[in-house]
Design a protein around this motif. Structure first.
Motif, short mmCIF file in Angstrom:
data_model
loop_
_atom_site.label_atom_id
_atom_site.label_comp_id
_atom_site.label_asym_id
_atom_site.label_seq_id
_atom_site.Cartn_x
_atom_site.Cartn_y
_atom_site.Cartn_z
N LEU A 39 0.84 -1.20 0.00
CA LEU A 39 0.00 0.00 0.00
C LEU A 39 0.88 1.26 0.00
O LEU A 39 1.00 1.96 1.01
N VAL A 40 1.50 1.50 -1.15
CA VAL A 40 2.44 2.62 -1.23
C VAL A 40 2.12 3.58 -2.38
O VAL A 40 2.82 4.55 -2.58
N ASN A 41 1.07 3.31 -3.12
CA ASN A 41 0.68 4.28 -4.15
C ASN A 41 -0.83 4.24 -4.34
O ASN A 41 -1.51 3.32 -3.89
N ASN A 42 -1.35 5.27 -4.99
CA ASN A 42 -2.81 5.44 -5.10
C ASN A 42 -3.49 4.22 -5.74
O ASN A 42 -4.54 3.77 -5.29
N ARG A 43 -2.87 3.72 -6.77
CA ARG A 43 -3.48 2.61 -7.51
C ARG A 43 -3.60 1.35 -6.63
O ARG A 43 -4.64 0.68 -6.62
N ASN A 44 -2.55 1.04 -5.90
CA ASN A 44 -2.60 -0.16 -5.06
C ASN A 44 -3.65 -0.03 -3.95
O ASN A 44 -4.35 -0.99 -3.63
N PHE A 45 -3.75 1.17 -3.38
CA PHE A 45 -4.81 1.40 -2.39
C PHE A 45 -6.17 1.19 -3.05
O PHE A 45 -7.03 0.48 -2.54
N GLY A 46 -6.35 1.81 -4.20
CA GLY A 46 -7.65 1.77 -4.90
C GLY A 46 -8.07 0.36 -5.23
O GLY A 46 -9.21 -0.04 -4.98
N VAL B 30 10.40 10.03 2.14
CA VAL B 30 9.01 10.13 1.68
C VAL B 30 8.17 9.71 2.88
O VAL B 30 8.13 8.54 3.24
N LYS B 31 7.56 10.69 3.53
CA LYS B 31 7.07 10.43 4.88
C LYS B 31 5.74 9.70 5.04
O LYS B 31 5.51 9.08 6.04
N ASP B 32 4.82 9.81 4.09
CA ASP B 32 3.50 9.25 4.43
C ASP B 32 3.29 7.84 3.88
O ASP B 32 2.18 7.44 3.60
N ILE B 33 4.35 7.07 3.71
CA ILE B 33 4.15 5.69 3.28
C ILE B 33 4.80 4.74 4.28
O ILE B 33 5.57 5.16 5.15
N THR B 34 4.50 3.47 4.09
CA THR B 34 4.91 2.51 5.10
C THR B 34 6.00 1.57 4.59
O THR B 34 6.21 0.50 5.16
N ALA B 35 6.62 1.93 3.48
CA ALA B 35 7.64 1.05 2.92
C ALA B 35 8.91 1.84 2.62
O ALA B 35 8.91 3.07 2.58
N VAL B 36 9.97 1.10 2.42
CA VAL B 36 11.26 1.70 2.04
C VAL B 36 11.84 0.88 0.89
O VAL B 36 11.76 -0.35 0.90
N TYR B 37 12.38 1.57 -0.07
CA TYR B 37 13.02 0.92 -1.20
C TYR B 37 14.52 1.14 -1.08
O TYR B 37 14.99 2.27 -0.94
N ILE B 38 15.25 0.04 -1.11
CA ILE B 38 16.71 0.11 -0.99
C ILE B 38 17.30 -0.45 -2.27
O ILE B 38 16.96 -1.57 -2.68
N ILE B 39 18.18 0.30 -2.91
CA ILE B 39 18.81 -0.23 -4.12
C ILE B 39 20.30 0.09 -4.10
O ILE B 39 20.70 1.24 -3.93
#
Lengths: 423, 434
Positions: free
Chosen positions: A362-369, B23-32
């Motif tokens: 749940l990290v972008n609008n589409r996935n939430f939708g 990016v504060k309002d999400i619950t994941a982190v991307y590491i590359i």
């Protein structure tokens, strides 16, 4: 409610989803997220192969194709141009149990996007020349699908499990069906699918909720109410144990699987956790078949379920001369799972994974939708994924392992194969 | 593009570059994590695929973790991991819940610094990669793409024949892999990007600690031979176990970052990039000669191509090719309209903003920009460069690159096709129309 507290502890925020039902019965879900100036709009409706018979298979997708080509207010050139002005992020699909139209736009273009979508949904004109053109394209897509080994393996497996019902029917349909559909077939099918009670709209992103609601009422409240579409009933026949096609490929694309419970079954949750426990690069099938036996590059599980049906399988793309070894390798793992079940560690890992996946998905609008919409379509409510967290936490290893004994049909499995040519 | 985001860059004493975007309002982190060494460009001809092979081996066990354990640990968190090898670099990525970021960074660091390349795993993985490489030719689009690049690039490794690639891969040894790993997997050749709900300074502290013993060394990169200018049209016909005819056309273009790449991207988009593109309207909608037509600019590290692809029926191949070429010629001779240019720029901008909604896209763009141009904001500046392209530049660029001596074409027929256009026929058609 307890799940809300759990949800808060997982996501650290509570999504404030508004559910609105218009006078005609159309459900709308709205969720504001303000970090990006973008919006996702999804229109969902019951439709697809579970609502089609062998004789009219493919009508849903053809209807979608033609309705997006011409309306009372715009021809295909104008529609195409409007879509590109909005960025061109428009797509539609028929997914066996439901159909969907998706748009991702900038917030500043939201009103224009809704205008266009409502025109496409309410006012398609189905001109004969567009029908002819789209029929040719759909026939061409069927041929492309036949050229795609993975898609054919997938369809062959579903056919071996379900015959010519639901998952066993291709979303594109059969060439002979496509040729015979008439304009009135499409007009009638459109009326059945895109009526208010059969539809759902979900909007997620950065928008002004108040003005959006009045716009949605203006644009969608005049859609006829209609009724919820009824799926075709499953009639059990005897299907072949395997569906095979032979091609001059370097590899054999093989799926081994069987029918499992639908989403309404009480066995669904334990089986879903089992599926997680064995899916992924660090899990049994991948580790045994790829890492240890190096039988393939591509190995993964296939698990599909909706409120009407479900199946589980394992996909592997291997060299043709290793087909037997691959089948035996998959069966050996399945037998072991049936007899001994998951280990405590596998089980606990899968439970943790379920909660973690909510955070990573749940990290972008589409996935939430899409998550919210599927919950509603399945009849569990938009918050279904979160409601399940508590139930997953309460699950015990015995619950999962007893379900495995019931469903892992190691002596009655099905095969879908696109067989390559041996080196 | 959001309000609550900031990018911080750090360089550790050993040269490792760390870039963190909050990016504060999400619950994941991307590491590359990426290394400046990739497939084709950095590989000698007889070692092509070594970067890719090493990439496969990196998650195959460390001194601490046995094969499969790295994936298991990440998947247990609800995350996923993967690796990819591009021509510009090799990258290892993970997306994990935000509260597991430090643990994921530890796993990543372990794989990067302590991979052991067990002999038996090296042998097994060779077979696994062979499956992957052979599978490339089973999908018709993948077949078309690889055969087209073979035609365009006679000298550069981008065009290594698939059969030679298999031989090169088969000849690679564990010793080759370890040598490669020890040479290029150094902190001064590494970029680590973290995007998501994190605190930059905490990430910096953690990364500094994790990589404190990672020793730098001087690196001399090998670079393969560059492709000389193309002098004449190139055509190849194939037959296979397929039902339709697949056509691929490539115009030799420019590499990423070249001043003309922005104009070429717009040209590709106007030709076949959107719902209302010229090729879609003319070839698919009006003349019904083909389906699934597309055009795209494919700029790589060393070179680039403008690719056009479509599907058609056996009896329409000739007419479809003629009409596609006429459309390209028309664009070259008459340019594009102000409206088309404006629309194409808007599409580019919207897609850029929308793609940033995904932290994975942000992470890859930052990594690619940093490795290729030492500029994490390289792809953020793209929109501005696209905005600046004028009508006259489009015309100039079209006339410079969309020429027959820059053109290569592959036609892939069903094996039982009756009316096959031979290579000389295709060359004649191209000569007549173009």
């Amino acid at each position: 409610m307890l799940w809300r507290l759990v949800f808060m502890s997982i996501l650290s925020f509570q999504p404030n989803v508004r559910k609105i039902i218009l006078k005609n019965g159309l459900k709308i879900l709205l969720y504001e997220r303000t970090s990006y100036p973008t919006v996702y709009i999804g229109v969902f409706a019951y439709g697809g192969s579970f609502y089609e018979t062998e004789e009219n298979n493919g009508i849903t997708f053809l209807t979608l194709r033609v309705m997006t080509k011409a309306t009372k207010n715009a021809d295909y050139k104008q529609i195409s141009k409007k879509l590109d002005k909005l960025g061109g992020n428009f797509s539609y699909s028929s997914e066996s149990y439901y159909v969907s139209l998706h748009m991702n736009v900038l917030s500043e273009d939201l009103e224009e996007a809704i205008e266009l979508l409502s025109d496409i949904i309410k006012n398609p004109t189905f001109p004969e020349d567009e029908i002819k053109k789209e029929k040719e394209k759909q026939i061409s897509d069927i041929k492309s699908m036949i050229d795609n080994p993975y898609e054919m393996m997938f369809l062959n497996l579903a056919k071996a499990i379900y015959g010519n019902w639901g998952y066993g029917l291709s979303d594109y349909g059969k060439i002979e069906n496509i040729k015979k559909f008439t304009r009135s077939d499409l007009v009638n099918w459109h009326k059945k699918i895109f009526c208010a009670k059969n539809m759902l709209i979900v909007i997620v992103g950065d928008f002004d909720g108040k003005s959006l609601v009045s716009l949605l009422k203006k644009k969608f409240e005049d859609i006829p109410s209609g009724d919820v579409l009824k799926p075709v009933k499953f009639s059990q026949n005897s299907f072949p144990r395997e569906v095979v096609i032979e091609r001059n490929y370097n590899q054999t694309y093989l799926g081994l699987g069987f029918r499992v419970m639908d989403l309404n079954s009480s066995d669904y949750l334990p089986f879903m956790i089992f599926s997680k426990a064995v899916s992924g690069m660090g899990r049994r099938f991948f580790v045994e078949l790829r890492d240890k036996k190096h039988l393939a590059y591509a190995v993964w599980n296939l698990y599909r379920a909706n409120p009407l049906a479900g199946y589980f399988g394992v996909y592997i793309a291997t060299f043709p001369e290793k087909e037997k070894e691959a089948v035996e390798g998959i069966l050996e793992i399945l037998k072991n799972l049936k007899e001994n079940g998951l280990t405590q560690k596998e089980f606990e890992d899968a439970k943790t994974q379920y909660e973690g996946e909510i955070k990573t998905f749940l990290v972008n609008n589409r996935n939430f939708g899409i998550t919210f919409a599927l919950g509603e379509l399945y009849g569990f409510g938009w918050d279904w994924k979160f409601k399940m967290i508590d139930k997953v936490r309460e699950l015990k290893l015995e619950d999962v392992n007893s379900v495995l004994k019931k469903y892992l049909k190691v002596d009655d499995y099905k095969l879908g194969i696109v067989r390559g040519k041996s080196r | 593009m959001g309000e609550d985001m900031s990018v911080k860059q750090y360089t550790l004493n050993n040269g490792l570059k760390l870039i963190v975007k909050e990016v504060k309002d999400i619950t994941a982190v991307y590491i590359i994590a990426g290394f400046k060494v990739g497939m084709y460009c950095y590989e000698p001809r007889d070692k092509v695929n070594i970067s890719h092979y090493v990439e496969h081996m990196l998650f195959k066990g460390t001194e601490k973790r046995k094969v499969g354990e790295i994936a298991k640990e990440i998947e247990r968190m609800g995350g996923y991991l993967n690796g990819f090898t591009a021509d510009w670099g090799t990258a290892y990525l993970m997306q994990v819940p935000f509260d597991k970021v430090e643990y994921a960074l530890e796993i990543n660091a372990d794989a990067v610094m302590h991979s052991t390349f067990p002999e038996n795993e090296v042998i097994k993985e060779k077979e696994v990669i062979l499956h992957e490489l052979k599978g490339w030719l089973d999908d018709p689009y993948s077949f078309l793409f690889h055969r087209l690049l073979e035609l365009v690039f006679e000298v550069h490794n981008y065009g290594i024949p698939h059969e030679s690639l298999l031989i090169s891969h088969n000849n690679l040894t564990r010793e080759d892999l370890v040598k490669w790993y020890r040479k290029y997997y150094k902190p001064n050749n590494m970029v680590l990007v973290v995007v998501g709900n994190v605190n930059s300074d905490n990430i910096y502290r953690k990364v500094k600690e994790l990589y404190k013993d990672f020793r730098p060394s001087k690196i001399d990169w090998y670079r393969c031979s560059q492709e000389p200018p193309q002098k004449e049209v190139r055509v190849k016909v194939y037959k296979g176990d397929i039902n339709k005819v697949y056509v691929g056309i490539a115009f030799r273009g420019v590499k990423e970052g070249h001043p003309d790449v922005y104009g070429l991207r717009l040209i590709a988009n106007i030709l076949g990039g959107g719902h209302s593109s010229r090729l879609d309207m003319k070839i698919v909608e009006n003349k019904k000669l083909a389906s699934n037509i597309f055009a795209m600019m494919y700029p790589q590290l060393d070179d680039g191509t403008l690719l056009i692809g479509f599907e058609t029926e056996e009896d329409k191949v000739k007419e479809a090719i003629e009409e596609v070429l006429r459309e390209i010629k028309n664009l070259k001779e008459n340019g594009v309209t102000q409206d088309e240019l404006k629309l194409s720029k808007k599409m580019f901008k919207v897609n850029y903003i929308l793609s940033n909604e995904r932290i994975s896209n942000q992470g890859i763009k930052i990594l690619k920009g940093t490795i290729m141009f030492d500029d994490p904001e390289f792809y953020d500046k793209y929109v501005k460069k696209i905005e600046e392209v004028s009508l006259s530049e489009i015309r100039k660029i079209a006339n410079e690159y969309l020429i027959s001596s820059n053109l290569s074409m592959v036609v892939y027929y069903p094996k039982n096709a009756q009316k096959i256009l031979q290579e000389k026929d295709l060359k004649r058609i191209i000569g007549e129309v173009f």
